[in-house]
Scaffold this active site. Structure first.
Site, PDB file in Angstrom:
ATOM      1  N   ARG A  15     -94.401-102.730 -17.525  1.00  0.00           N
ATOM      2  CA  ARG A  15     -94.205-101.673 -16.647  1.00  0.00           C
ATOM      3  C   ARG A  15     -92.971-102.182 -15.690  1.00  0.00           C
ATOM      4  NH1 ARG A  15     -92.994-101.000 -11.372  1.00  0.00           N
ATOM      5  NH2 ARG A  15     -94.570-102.373 -10.906  1.00  0.00           N
ATOM      6  N   ASP A  16     -93.297-102.985 -15.085  1.00  0.00           N
ATOM      7  CA  ASP A  16     -92.122-103.661 -14.308  1.00  0.00           C
ATOM      8  C   ASP A  16     -90.890-104.190 -14.720  1.00  0.00           C
ATOM      9  OD1 ASP A  16     -90.730-103.712 -11.508  1.00  0.00           O
ATOM     10  OD2 ASP A  16     -92.279-105.210 -10.888  1.00  0.00           O
ATOM     11  N   CYS A 240     -85.905-103.685 -10.690  1.00  0.00           N
ATOM     12  CA  CYS A 240     -86.176-102.572  -9.764  1.00  0.00           C
ATOM     13  C   CYS A 240     -85.081-101.725  -9.997  1.00  0.00           C
ATOM     14  CB  CYS A 240     -86.962-102.394  -8.667  1.00  0.00           C
ATOM     15  SG  CYS A 240     -87.242-101.198  -7.751  1.00  0.00           S
ATOM     16  N   ASN A 249     -89.595-110.245 -12.246  1.00  0.00           N
ATOM     17  CA  ASN A 249     -90.674-110.889 -11.665  1.00  0.00           C
ATOM     18  C   ASN A 249     -90.770-112.231 -11.835  1.00  0.00           C
ATOM     19  OD1 ASN A 249     -91.574-107.745 -12.309  1.00  0.00           O
ATOM     20  ND2 ASN A 249     -92.569-108.201 -10.701  1.00  0.00           N
TER      21      ASN A 249
HETATM   22  P1  HMG Z   1     -88.538 -85.681  -6.884  1.00  0.00           P
HETATM   23  O1  HMG Z   1     -87.334 -85.504  -7.365  1.00  0.00           O
HETATM   24  O2  HMG Z   1     -88.505 -85.551  -5.314  1.00  0.00           O
HETATM   25  O3  HMG Z   1     -89.704 -84.879  -7.408  1.00  0.00           O
HETATM   26  O4  HMG Z   1     -89.063 -87.168  -7.005  1.00  0.00           O
HETATM   27  P2  HMG Z   1     -90.011 -83.183  -7.858  1.00  0.00           P
HETATM   28  O5  HMG Z   1     -91.432 -83.014  -7.526  1.00  0.00           O
HETATM   29  O6  HMG Z   1     -88.875 -82.712  -7.115  1.00  0.00           O
HETATM   30  O7  HMG Z   1     -89.663 -83.543  -9.251  1.00  0.00           O
HETATM   31  C1  HMG Z   1     -88.320 -83.620  -9.767  1.00  0.00           C
HETATM   32  C2  HMG Z   1     -88.544 -83.573 -11.614  1.00  0.00           C
HETATM   33  O8  HMG Z   1     -89.505 -84.539 -12.017  1.00  0.00           O
HETATM   34  C3  HMG Z   1     -89.252 -82.337 -11.806  1.00  0.00           C
HETATM   35  O9  HMG Z   1     -88.609 -81.846 -13.114  1.00  0.00           O
HETATM   36  C4  HMG Z   1     -90.739 -82.776 -11.809  1.00  0.00           C
HETATM   37  O10 HMG Z   1     -91.556 -81.482 -12.856  1.00  0.00           O
HETATM   38  C5  HMG Z   1     -90.629 -83.963 -12.483  1.00  0.00           C
HETATM   39  P3  HMG Z   1     -87.956 -80.635 -13.217  1.00  0.00           P
HETATM   40  O11 HMG Z   1     -88.586 -79.370 -12.515  1.00  0.00           O
HETATM   41  O12 HMG Z   1     -86.677 -80.933 -12.393  1.00  0.00           O
HETATM   42  O13 HMG Z   1     -87.732 -80.505 -14.758  1.00  0.00           O
HETATM   43  N1  HMG Z   1     -91.740 -84.888 -12.161  1.00  0.00           N
HETATM   44  C6  HMG Z   1     -92.724 -85.404 -13.011  1.00  0.00           C
HETATM   45  N2  HMG Z   1     -92.440 -85.681 -14.322  1.00  0.00           N
HETATM   46  C7  HMG Z   1     -93.499 -86.393 -14.921  1.00  0.00           C
HETATM   47  N3  HMG Z   1     -94.403 -87.119 -14.334  1.00  0.00           N
HETATM   48  C8  HMG Z   1     -94.413 -87.197 -12.993  1.00  0.00           C
HETATM   49  C9  HMG Z   1     -93.329 -86.338 -12.343  1.00  0.00           C
HETATM   50  N4  HMG Z   1     -92.925 -85.896 -10.720  1.00  0.00           N
HETATM   51  C10 HMG Z   1     -92.156 -85.133 -10.684  1.00  0.00           C
HETATM   52  N5  HMG Z   1     -95.331 -87.694 -12.061  1.00  0.00           N
HETATM   53  C11 HMG Z   1     -90.718 -88.827  -7.745  1.00  0.00           C
HETATM   54  C12 HMG Z   1     -90.173 -87.644  -6.663  1.00  0.00           C
HETATM   55  C13 HMG Z   1     -91.899 -89.490  -6.803  1.00  0.00           C
HETATM   56  C14 HMG Z   1     -91.499 -87.987  -8.810  1.00  0.00           C
HETATM   57  C15 HMG Z   1     -89.703 -89.558  -7.973  1.00  0.00           C
HETATM   58  O14 HMG Z   1     -89.035 -90.194  -7.124  1.00  0.00           O
HETATM   59  C16 HMG Z   1     -90.145 -90.670  -8.984  1.00  0.00           C
HETATM   60  O15 HMG Z   1     -90.674 -90.601  -9.973  1.00  0.00           O
HETATM   61  N6  HMG Z   1     -90.121 -92.047  -8.455  1.00  0.00           N
HETATM   62  C17 HMG Z   1     -90.652 -93.215  -9.050  1.00  0.00           C
HETATM   63  C18 HMG Z   1     -89.398 -94.283  -9.280  1.00  0.00           C
HETATM   64  C19 HMG Z   1     -90.087 -95.202  -9.848  1.00  0.00           C
HETATM   65  O16 HMG Z   1     -90.812 -95.432 -10.726  1.00  0.00           O
HETATM   66  N7  HMG Z   1     -89.624 -96.613  -9.473  1.00  0.00           N
HETATM   67  C20 HMG Z   1     -89.923 -97.806 -10.005  1.00  0.00           C
HETATM   68  C21 HMG Z   1     -91.470 -98.350  -9.695  1.00  0.00           C
HETATM   69  S1  HMG Z   1     -91.669 -98.846  -8.032  1.00  0.00           S
HETATM   70  C22 HMG Z   1     -91.324-100.502  -8.110  1.00  0.00           C
HETATM   71  O17 HMG Z   1     -90.737-101.043  -9.291  1.00  0.00           O
HETATM   72  C23 HMG Z   1     -91.648-101.511  -7.208  1.00  0.00           C
HETATM   73  C24 HMG Z   1     -93.061-102.242  -7.485  1.00  0.00           C
HETATM   74  O18 HMG Z   1     -92.919-103.149  -8.596  1.00  0.00           O
HETATM   75  C25 HMG Z   1     -93.432-103.328  -6.417  1.00  0.00           C
HETATM   76  C26 HMG Z   1     -92.041-104.084  -5.933  1.00  0.00           C
HETATM   77  O19 HMG Z   1     -91.563-104.743  -6.741  1.00  0.00           O
HETATM   78  O20 HMG Z   1     -91.913-104.234  -4.706  1.00  0.00           O
HETATM   79  C27 HMG Z   1     -94.135-101.359  -7.670  1.00  0.00           C
HETATM   80 MG    MG Z   2     -91.870-104.947  -8.932  1.00  0.00          MG
END
Ligand code: HMG
Ligand code: MG
Length: 304
Positions: A15-16, A240, A249
């Protein structure tokens, strides 16, 4: 200070790691990666995420990954879920557990999830309640816990209420994410001390990126403080997408090698793990991010 007898590795490479690759990785490769990790003895594998494919295209095929993995008994196949839509997809894909994620700073929260910290907590709480009702365990992450690419320093004391909120909503554990890999061991001690004022140490995990090469030293500091769960990524894959400059990581191979040297039990076969890291780096056409793997692969190839 005494060190723990056993450490649990929480593998996040599929994933990450893969979320940050520029080239799209096919489902068969993702599935092979997860299956090889399980075969190497890893018992918890974050195998994908159900986030918006518009935000992270690399994770768009997570349904196919979860649907194809030949699941091994005793292994937890978890997924990152940002909202109810993500949870519904995760439930359909029959994941073993889910993870919610919030950020320590407002800027990162906006960049990563398009919401404020308070909204992120509210969203995560709703998701956690629904996941628990489905019988799924929920893990919680706090991103940019040791520094933010947009806002800079993060006060350790800011983390305690966030960690408390995650535990109170029902997360079984809080993983503290140094998303940009800037922490040093003294910093880690401050963070763990601060969070431990609200959350028992056995519910705290460390998720350390290795951008500044400090991750192993930081893990050692965390082990000395009683932390027994370490997130890591085979071959040091990843970064990220919303943390510019962040590298992967800490490499799982490096952690396992260090634990071996310390006589700490972990249940992982280092040779199989190195073969897995070699498999995925060759598929991706990138360097292996684990110094341990590079050294041991070079030793094996010169001996053969
Ligand atoms: P948004 O644009 O505010 O949400 O995103 P929305 O509700 O307006 O949706 C936008 C579009 O995405 C829509 O599609 C939704 O249907 C679709 P459209 O109508 O435009 O065709 N949608 C989805 N589709 C599939 N699955 C879903 C989903 N949700 C909405 N679940 C949202 C808000 C939270 C969805 C967005 O910001 C997002 O997906 N963010 C995730 C980003 C991400 O994955 N980042 C990396 C992971 S975190 C990380 O790596 C850190 C970590 O490792 C810890 C560390 O290292 O510190 C965990
Ligand atoms: Mg991470």
């Amino acid at each position: 200070m005494s060190l723990p007898k056993r450490v649990k590795i929480f593998e996040v490479g599929p994933r990450d790691g893969l979320q940050n690759e520029t080239a799209l990785v096919d489902t068969d490769t993702k599935v092979a990666l997860v299956e090889k990790l399980a075969d190497a003895g890893i018992q918890t594998i974050e195998s994908g995420s159900f986030v918006s494919p518009k935000w992270v295209p690399q994770m768009a095929g997570s349904e196919a990954v979860f649907g194809t993995i030949n699941r091994k008994a005793g292994v937890t196949y978890s997924a990152l879920t940002p909202n109810m839509r993500g949870l519904e997809r995760a439930i359909s894909a029959e994941v073993s557990e889910v993870a919610v994620f919030i950020a320590a700073t407002e800027d990162f929260s906006q960049k990563n999830t398009n919401c404020t910290i308070a909204e992120g907590i509210e969203r995560s709480a709703k998701l956690t309640e629904a996941a628990l009702a489905e019988g799924l365990q929920v893990r919680g992450y706090i991103s940019v816990a040791a520094g933010c690419p947009y806002q800079g320093e993060v006060a350790a004391t800011d983390l305690a209420p966030l960690a408390k909120a995650l535990i109170e909503m029902g997360c079984y554990e809080v993983s503290l994410g140094d998303s940009i890999g800037v922490a040093t061991p003294g910093h880690i001690k401050n963070i763990v001390d601060a969070v431990a004022t609200e959350v028992p140490v056995d519910k705290i995990a460390m998720h350390l990126h290795d951008t500044y090469g400090q991750a192993l030293a930081n893990i050692y500091a965390a082990l000395e403080m009683g932390i027994t769960v370490i997130d890591s990524s085979v071959a040091g894959l990843g970064g990220c997408p919303y943390a510019p400059g962040a590298t992967g990581n800490v490499a799982t191979e490096n952690v396992v090698y260090m634990l071996n040297g310390l006589g700490i039990d972990h249940g992982i076969d280092l040779d199989k793990l190195i073969a897995t890291g070699d498999f995925i780096t060759q598929k991706l056409g990138r360097d292996n991010g684990s110094g341990v793997a590079r050294a041991m692969l070079a030793k094996h190839s010169s001996a053969s």
